[in-house]
Design an enzyme around this catalytic site. Structure first.
Site, PDB file in Angstrom:
ATOM      1  NE  ARG A   1       0.693  10.062  58.293  1.00 33.45           N
ATOM      2  CZ  ARG A   1       0.034   9.406  57.190  1.00 33.45           C
ATOM      3  NH1 ARG A   1      -1.000   9.838  56.439  1.00 33.45           N
ATOM      4  NH2 ARG A   1       0.253   8.510  56.947  1.00 33.45           N
TER       5      ARG A   1
ATOM      6  CG  ASN B   1       2.511  10.610  55.316  1.00 33.67           C
ATOM      7  OD1 ASN B   1       3.782  12.005  56.486  1.00 33.67           O
ATOM      8  ND2 ASN B   1       2.543   9.890  55.180  1.00 33.67           N
TER       9      ASN B   1
END
Length: 92
Positions: free
Chosen positions: A20, A38
């Site tokens: 990320r 996530n």
């Protein structure tokens, strides 16, 4: 210029490897807005808006940034942009 929405579900070893944060760094080099997060099932969801060419280049840049070897599969879908995003953020 017409904006589009690209949504990708990444699977593989994509959690716990900085995916990320690396995606957010890559996004800084593109004129895109959206989120990356996530999911409980181990995948990462990327939802991003911009012009289609920019989005395609952004998708490739994610792979080229060193993240490509973590990705086993991408589920890609396209829609019309909603304009709901301001900037690019990691969603916790």
């Amino acid at each position: 210029m017409k904006r589009s929405r690209m949504q990708i579900y990444y699977s593989g070893r994509v959690q716990g490897v900085g995916f990320r944060y690396a995606t957010k760094r890559v996004a800084a080099g593109f004129e895109v807005t959206g989120t990356v997060r996530n999911l409980p099932d181990g995948r990462v969801e990327l939802t991003v808006e911009g012009n289609e060419t920019e989005l395609k280049e952004f998708r490739q840049a994610i792979r080229d940034s060193g993240l490509g070897h973590f990705i086993e599969n991408e589920e890609l879908s396209w829609r019309e942009a909603t304009g709901e995003f301001r900037g690019f953020e990691i969603v916790k």
